[in-house]
Motif scaffolding. Sequence first.
Motif, PDB file in Angstrom:
ATOM      1  N   PRO A 340       1.346 -13.548 -15.298  1.00 35.87           N
ATOM      2  CA  PRO A 340       1.862 -12.639 -14.272  1.00 35.87           C
ATOM      3  C   PRO A 340       2.726 -11.571 -14.921  1.00 35.87           C
ATOM      4  CG  PRO A 340       3.130 -14.674 -14.287  1.00 35.87           C
ATOM      5  CD  PRO A 340       2.017 -14.866 -15.266  1.00 35.87           C
ATOM      6  N   VAL A 341       2.511 -10.304 -14.518  1.00 35.96           N
ATOM      7  CA  VAL A 341       3.341  -9.225 -15.067  1.00 35.96           C
ATOM      8  C   VAL A 341       4.135  -8.519 -13.977  1.00 35.96           C
ATOM      9  CG1 VAL A 341       1.899  -8.849 -17.100  1.00 35.96           C
ATOM     10  CG2 VAL A 341       1.387  -7.596 -14.985  1.00 35.96           C
ATOM     11  N   TYR A 342       3.802  -8.810 -12.705  1.00 45.40           N
ATOM     12  CA  TYR A 342       4.568  -8.219 -11.598  1.00 45.40           C
ATOM     13  C   TYR A 342       4.399  -9.121 -10.382  1.00 45.40           C
ATOM     14  CZ  TYR A 342       6.685  -4.624  -8.618  1.00 45.40           C
ATOM     15  OH  TYR A 342       7.524  -3.933  -7.781  1.00 45.40           O
ATOM     16  N   ILE A 343       5.506  -9.384  -9.705  1.00 47.22           N
ATOM     17  CA  ILE A 343       5.453 -10.219  -8.495  1.00 47.22           C
ATOM     18  C   ILE A 343       6.003  -9.423  -7.313  1.00 47.22           C
ATOM     19  CG2 ILE A 343       5.519 -12.463  -9.645  1.00 47.22           C
ATOM     20  CD1 ILE A 343       8.668 -11.163  -7.976  1.00 47.22           C
ATOM     21  N   GLY A 371      10.153  -6.715  -5.393  1.00 49.44           N
ATOM     22  CA  GLY A 371       9.119  -6.667  -6.419  1.00 49.44           C
ATOM     23  C   GLY A 371       9.751  -6.432  -7.766  1.00 49.44           C
ATOM     24  N   SER A 372       9.168  -7.043  -8.795  1.00 44.49           N
ATOM     25  CA  SER A 372       9.749  -6.859 -10.125  1.00 44.49           C
ATOM     26  C   SER A 372       8.723  -7.182 -11.196  1.00 44.49           C
ATOM     27  CB  SER A 372      10.961  -7.769 -10.315  1.00 44.49           C
ATOM     28  OG  SER A 372      11.476  -7.651 -11.626  1.00 44.49           O
ATOM     29  N   PRO A 373       8.803  -6.445 -12.326  1.00 44.68           N
ATOM     30  CA  PRO A 373       7.998  -6.854 -13.477  1.00 44.68           C
ATOM     31  C   PRO A 373       8.595  -8.116 -14.082  1.00 44.68           C
ATOM     32  CG  PRO A 373       9.441  -5.044 -14.085  1.00 44.68           C
ATOM     33  CD  PRO A 373       9.610  -5.256 -12.597  1.00 44.68           C
ATOM     34  N   HIS A 440       2.205   0.789 -11.693  1.00 42.84           N
ATOM     35  CA  HIS A 440       1.185   0.002 -12.396  1.00 42.84           C
ATOM     36  C   HIS A 440      -0.021   0.919 -12.522  1.00 42.84           C
ATOM     37  CE1 HIS A 440      -2.273  -3.022 -12.296  1.00 42.84           C
ATOM     38  NE2 HIS A 440      -1.715  -3.143 -13.502  1.00 42.84           N
ATOM     39  N   GLY A 441      -0.171   1.504 -13.692  1.00 43.11           N
ATOM     40  CA  GLY A 441      -1.202   2.522 -13.837  1.00 43.11           C
ATOM     41  C   GLY A 441      -0.878   3.697 -12.933  1.00 43.11           C
ATOM     42  N   ASP A 442      -1.802   4.029 -12.040  1.00 42.78           N
ATOM     43  CA  ASP A 442      -1.593   5.137 -11.105  1.00 42.78           C
ATOM     44  C   ASP A 442      -0.965   4.678  -9.782  1.00 42.78           C
ATOM     45  OD1 ASP A 442      -2.709   6.923 -12.920  1.00 42.78           O
ATOM     46  OD2 ASP A 442      -4.747   6.567 -12.167  1.00 42.78           O
ATOM     47  N   THR A 443      -0.747   3.380  -9.645  1.00 42.65           N
ATOM     48  CA  THR A 443      -0.217   2.843  -8.386  1.00 42.65           C
ATOM     49  C   THR A 443       1.310   2.821  -8.413  1.00 42.65           C
ATOM     50  OG1 THR A 443      -2.163   1.428  -8.137  1.00 42.65           O
ATOM     51  CG2 THR A 443      -0.231   0.879  -6.795  1.00 42.65           C
ATOM     52  N   VAL A 444       1.935   3.423  -7.419  1.00 39.37           N
ATOM     53  CA  VAL A 444       3.393   3.409  -7.321  1.00 39.37           C
ATOM     54  C   VAL A 444       3.836   2.126  -6.623  1.00 39.37           C
ATOM     55  CG1 VAL A 444       5.419   4.548  -6.346  1.00 39.37           C
ATOM     56  CG2 VAL A 444       3.534   5.920  -7.267  1.00 39.37           C
ATOM     57  N   LEU A 445       4.645   1.363  -7.303  1.00 42.72           N
ATOM     58  CA  LEU A 445       5.155   0.104  -6.751  1.00 42.72           C
ATOM     59  C   LEU A 445       6.554   0.263  -6.160  1.00 42.72           C
ATOM     60  CD1 LEU A 445       4.001  -2.245  -9.664  1.00 42.72           C
ATOM     61  CD2 LEU A 445       2.846  -1.863  -7.478  1.00 42.72           C
ATOM     62  N   PHE A 446       7.285   1.262  -6.653  1.00 39.51           N
ATOM     63  CA  PHE A 446       8.623   1.549  -6.117  1.00 39.51           C
ATOM     64  C   PHE A 446       8.903   3.034  -6.370  1.00 39.51           C
ATOM     65  CE2 PHE A 446      13.210   1.787  -5.821  1.00 39.51           C
ATOM     66  CZ  PHE A 446      13.525   0.876  -4.809  1.00 39.51           C
ATOM     67  N   ALA A 447       9.422   3.704  -5.336  1.00 44.17           N
ATOM     68  CA  ALA A 447       9.721   5.136  -5.429  1.00 44.17           C
ATOM     69  C   ALA A 447      11.225   5.376  -5.306  1.00 44.17           C
ATOM     70  CB  ALA A 447       8.971   5.893  -4.335  1.00 44.17           C
TER      71      ALA A 447
END
Length: 585
Positions: A340-343, A371-373, A440-447
Amino acid sequence: METHFESNALIDRLPAHLKQFIKPQDYADYTPINQAVWRYVMRKNVDYLSKVAHKSYLEGLEKTGLEIENIPNMYGMNRILKEIGWAAVAVDGFIPPSAFMEFQAYNVLVIACDIRQLENIEYTPAPDIIHEGAGHAPIIANPEYAEYLRRFGEIGCKAISSARDYELYEAVRLLSILKEAEGTPEEEIKAAEEQVDFLQNNMGELSEMSKIRNLHWWTVEYGLIGTVDNPKIYGAGLLSSIGESAWCMTDNVKKLPYDISAADQSFDITKPQPQLFVTPDFAQLSSVLEEFANKMALRTGGLSGIQKLIKSKALGTIELSTGLQISGVFTNVIENEGKPVYIQTTGKTALAYREKELVSHGTEAHAEGFGSPIGMLKGINLAIEDMGPRDLRAYDIYEGEQITLEFEGNIKVSGEIVTGTRNLQGEILLIKFKNCTVTHGDTVLFAPEWGIYDMAVGKKVTSAFSGPADVNSFDMITHVPSTTTIKPKFSAERLELENLYKNIRNYRENNSSEITLKEAFAAVSSNHPKDWLLSVEIAELAEKEHNSELVEKVLNHLEKVKMERPEVAHLITDGLQLIFEKENV
């Protein structure tokens, strides 16, 4: 008389989410027929189980203060259980398995204080005071077994369930209620049985909770001890079932050596068990439990542990290698090379350390999720948690620094470090950012516009388990059962029969009754010809008084009942054997 449960100090320390299941025992609810059922089962058990039960059973009956003549009073039980380090509480039928086990972890015995109908005197799928009080309580007087039970609860309540587990719990609860409710239409029982049968046969891959429930069933409920060729009974389900305690000793029931394979052997709560497991001693129970626990996400953590929590769709916790605990409903995990690299959680989430919520990191702070790496930084062999002050400064992981952290698995965290949260040993648990973007790549997980970002520190997930790290972090008072036990509504005929039982009970205990034995027998044989237990009790009193004429009349009547109701013939015979000291009847 209402018996309050605040009669043992152990109960005072129970968390509120367990106390919600406790109900007072209203002793006045027990009818004379209820008392007669208890007395019959206990007399039969003590007579028969003295030969086939583990020696701890009879010793435990004395230590726990259980009486043969009277249904136990919870207050009295608690007063005596306190001496062996346990307590007892009354509940309404089945409670969720995780709650049941958590009670055990607190050394508290859960007792369903209702009692089976006379028609179900040999066995009932519903938990009742015979099963819990006469089955579980005596054996916990054995300290080795009591510790196994406590430890089982401690581990079992952390087992991760599947959504289908709760469906099965509700279905079994409903079936047990319908079967014990007098006058339930046969089609309702059949429909409930079919639903239980369907769920039992369509559980899919067994969850941790399903497997540990299997271990519980084949030990605590239906366990045998000794050798396969000469086993003794210690399981509460067998100790409280006068039918199955005899059946299990025959060659019709296969005996298997107890080992961890029992976790994969499911059971049908509605039928007698075709096989049972025999443990050589109580130490083997604890050994198998630890072997199973070693395979649980509680101890293995990792990607599979998070995936189990996501599949459960329920409140759970992961613990990182730093000791940071994240509790919430897990909805997503990003993996890389099997790690796991992000939850991600959704909804109320709390952060804790050593089962204590971190200040300013309760559900109010993380109301929308967390959420966190996790894992290692890309190209750096030293994990953040293992960095000393000089290392952190060298990598610009320092208050006020604008930084981009690139984790393995293409997770990037960019922002200005505000501060860090450390444990008492000075190790970093969290790093707080402002103006932070997580991708994560092109996906924004937190702004950045979402506010302050708290990043968990941990190179791996060491544990995953059901429930919160700190029970005070969440409102756990949520149990609203879809079903409740159905109290009987007595007809005039039933009330008359209850009164006859009451008179005979008074006659036996106080030698006082509104009617004579002869009059009671005339009334029951004429007005309640299908009833058998009261006639057995009348035969007992008549024999004591050497009233051979009445004894003969009662025996003749019971022979007719045997012919008209062959399903109770063996119960009548067993009851009379207790009276006439095993003469042929």
